[in-house]
Design an enzyme around this catalytic site. Structure first.
Site, PDB file in Angstrom:
ATOM      1  N   HIS A   1       3.688  -2.409   3.136  1.00  0.00           N
ATOM      2  CA  HIS A   1       3.704  -1.036   2.637  1.00  0.00           C
ATOM      3  C   HIS A   1       5.003  -0.746   1.889  1.00  0.00           C
ATOM      4  CE1 HIS A   1       0.630  -0.841   5.780  1.00  0.00           C
ATOM      5  NE2 HIS A   1       0.144   0.201   5.135  1.00  0.00           N
TER       6      HIS A   1
ATOM      7  N   ASP B   1       0.818  -1.214   0.000  1.00  0.00           N
ATOM      8  CA  ASP B   1       0.000   0.000   0.000  1.00  0.00           C
ATOM      9  C   ASP B   1       0.853   1.266   0.000  1.00  0.00           C
ATOM     10  OD1 ASP B   1      -2.089  -1.755   0.245  1.00  0.00           O
ATOM     11  OD2 ASP B   1      -2.922  -0.868   2.073  1.00  0.00           O
ATOM     12  N   ASP B   2       0.213   2.355  -0.424  1.00  0.00           N
ATOM     13  CA  ASP B   2       0.679   3.743  -0.228  1.00  0.00           C
ATOM     14  C   ASP B   2       1.779   4.186  -1.172  1.00  0.00           C
ATOM     15  OD1 ASP B   2      -1.184   3.734   1.760  1.00  0.00           O
ATOM     16  OD2 ASP B   2       0.232   3.858   3.423  1.00  0.00           O
TER      17      ASP B   2
ATOM     18  N   HIS C   1      -5.475   9.611  -0.001  1.00  0.00           N
ATOM     19  CA  HIS C   1      -5.401   8.791   1.212  1.00  0.00           C
ATOM     20  C   HIS C   1      -6.128   9.437   2.397  1.00  0.00           C
ATOM     21  CE1 HIS C   1      -3.569   6.122   4.289  1.00  0.00           C
ATOM     22  NE2 HIS C   1      -3.252   5.326   3.272  1.00  0.00           N
TER      23      HIS C   1
ATOM     24  N   HIS D   1      -6.058   2.930  -4.415  1.00  0.00           N
ATOM     25  CA  HIS D   1      -5.944   3.218  -2.974  1.00  0.00           C
ATOM     26  C   HIS D   1      -6.286   4.677  -2.676  1.00  0.00           C
ATOM     27  CE1 HIS D   1      -4.868   1.987   1.014  1.00  0.00           C
ATOM     28  NE2 HIS D   1      -3.771   2.706   1.104  1.00  0.00           N
TER      29      HIS D   1
END
Length: 289
Positions: free
Chosen positions: A246, A101-102, A156, A152
């Site tokens: 991540h 993620d991210d 965020h 995603h």
């Protein structure tokens, strides 16, 4: 005195029209939501200035500041919406899916990709739209090397604190960015911090998205080092596991332990006969809408 009254009257009228204009722009459930552009973003934090200049930040806050234990909330959503929310694959097949993620992040995503290439393993990357736009070459590398890509959101945010209009904007804006780089709109969606509510799950289902959670959390966002990260994964993984990791995060986070932990995780699971697959392969859905 008369001039002063005229000035006060003019200011009052100006403020009234300003309020009315603001109200008009926030109607329709936030459909007119327009967050600041990448070019307008101002980073004043101390740290690596070269990195901060082109790294869009997480408007919802750092993972370590926002994440709270919610042991059954996503399980409830999965039970309520089994055709939309997925937390793991089949427990009958020795398959696992690594997810990140991210990103994309100029510091850590290339490290992760290098390790995956070394072991000939494909994974799934849930990309932040603003970062994919800022780092198109890394996004293209993820796609070109055979990894799956999911949505995603663009900035965020902590979605349950927002309205449906915000989710709609975050979803579609990120789709357009990824479409422009890879040629497809991703079907997979993962919410920041894993946080969603019923209304948002329904909307995502209507938009032909599959919501992807996880059942193994590496806790790499706690920056506890490669050995602890690998132990967190290997102590909890099983057939059909979706593993949360991540390759990006808050500007102040050091996620180098994630890439370092992958060597042990991949080697041990391969020795146990596990096959690494992408999330679309694990759950049998297309990567694109």
């Amino acid at each position: 005195m008369k001039n002063r009254k005229r000035i006060y009257t003019s200011i009052s009228i100006f403020l009234l029209f300003t309020i009315l204009f603001a109200c008009q722009n926030t109607n329709q459930g936030g459909r007119n939501f327009q967050p600041q552009s990448l070019e307008q973003t101002n980073y004043s934090q101390e740290g690596d200035n070269d990195y901060l200049d082109d790294q869009p930040q997480l408007v919802g806050g750092s993972e370590r500041d926002v994440r709270e234990p919610h042991p059954v909330s996503n399980n409830k959503l999965q039970k309520e919406y089994p055709n939309i929310v997925v937390l793991h694959g089949s427990p009958m097949k020795n398959q696992v899916a690594l997810t990140f993620d991210d990103g994309p992040d100029t510091r850590f995503t290339p490290q992760v990709l290098d390790v995956l290439a070394k072991h000939d393993v494909k994974a799934t990357f849930f990309l932040i739209g603003s970062r994919a736009k800022a780092h198109k070459e890394i996004t293209k590398r993820i796609h070109d090397e055979g990894h799956a890509i999911g949505n995603h959101t663009y900035w965020h945010p902590n979605l349950p604190k927002e309205d449906l209009g915000r989710l709609h904007w975050e979803l579609t804006e990120t789709e357009q960015v990824i479409m422009g780089i890879t040629g497809f709109k991703p079907r997979l969606f993962r919410s920041p911090y894993g946080a969603l509510n019923d209304e948002m799950v329904k909307m995502l289902g209507e938009k032909n998205n599959t919501v992807i959670g996880w059942n193994v959390d590496s806790l790499d966002w706690k920056q506890q080092g490669a050995d602890i990260i690998s132990d967190n994964v290997l102590s909890n993984v099983g057939f059909g596991s979706i593993i949360l990791m991540h390759d990006g995060g808050d500007w102040s986070m050091d996620l180098s332990g994630t890439a370092q932990s992958l060597n042990k995780i991949i080697s041990k699971l391969k020795k146990d006969g596990a096959k690494f697959v992408t999330v679309p392969e694990l759950i049998g859905v297309p990567e694109a809408k």
